[in-house]
Write an enzyme that holds these catalytic residues in place. Structure first.
Site, PDB file in Angstrom:
ATOM      1  NE  ARG A 130       2.340  -1.827   9.700  1.00 54.21           N
ATOM      2  CZ  ARG A 130       1.205  -1.784   9.001  1.00 54.21           C
ATOM      3  NH1 ARG A 130       1.232  -1.954   7.695  1.00 54.21           N
ATOM      4  NH2 ARG A 130       0.058  -1.555   9.608  1.00 54.21           N
ATOM      5  CB  SER A 180      -0.958   0.015   1.189  1.00 52.48           C
ATOM      6  OG  SER A 180      -2.040  -0.859   0.961  1.00 52.48           O
ATOM      7  CE  LYS A 205      -4.405   1.633  -1.146  1.00 56.90           C
ATOM      8  NZ  LYS A 205      -3.725   0.337  -1.040  1.00 56.90           N
TER       9      LYS A 205
END
Length: 203
Positions: free
Chosen positions: A186, A4, A7
């Site tokens: 993360r 992702s 994106k």
């Protein structure tokens, strides 16, 4: 695989080619997805913030293979590969598109410094939709990513930059994720590193 985090360039390509605007509404098709946040209409900003895969698949289909491929090459993003027409809606998930953490840093640095071949309008919208956190004197623009695999180790991403006073700290964390408990690491690991180097001290 950027998962992702792709994106970010995906949004830039869509904005620069006039495929979307900040006011564009992507209408949910009524098909329930596992992530409840995906099961409604979205703007580009909400799709970015919630990593709504079906919205970005719709953008890719609308843009077409050539536009997406040329766009990634213009942005010098990783190996800039979208694969075959059959991979147009999965290339950022299936390993076709790949990028290293250092390449993420290079891309994000040129984006933060506005040195990519993009219009001012694209930069302005991108900067708005990328805001993920902010304090009294600092702003973070970022994106998480999760490359899920049934056979290999999952990969977690957290990339972006922190603006604090006159300083900008660009970061790209890439980590192995043996289970879903690693998802929160993360951000927590990245924030801890930024705090250790004094990145939030804007005085």
């Amino acid at each position: 695989s950027p998962a992702s985090t792709s994106k970010i360039p995906h949004s830039l390509i869509a904005l620069e080619n006039g495929l979307v605007t900040p006011e564009t509404i992507f209408q949910w098709d009524g098909i329930p997805r596992s992530n409840r946040a995906w099961n409604k209409d979205h703007t580009l900003q909400s799709a970015f913030q919630n990593s709504v895969v079906w919205v970005y698949q719709e953008i890719a289909r609308t843009a077409g293979q050539t536009v997406m491929s040329d766009g990634l090459k213009r942005l010098d993003y990783g190996n800039a590969t979208v694969g075959t027409i059959d991979q147009l809606t999965t290339y950022w998930l299936d390993g076709t598109l790949s990028i290293s953490a250092l390449e993420q840093i290079e891309f994000l640095t040129t984006l933060a410094l506005e040195r990519l071949p993009l219009s001012k309008a694209t930069y302005a919208t991108a900067r708005d939709i990328m805001i993920s956190d902010a304090g009294a004197e600092w702003t973070m623009r970022s994106k998480t990513g999760w490359r899920y695999s049934k056979t290999d180790m999952d990969i977690g991403w957290f990339v972006g930059w922190l603006e604090c006073g006159h300083e900008t700290y660009v970061f790209a964390l890439n980590m192995d994720m043996p289970d879903t408990r690693s998802l929160s690491k993360r951000k927590s690991v990245t924030y801890q590193v930024l705090q250790e180097i004094g990145a939030f001290d804007c005085s």
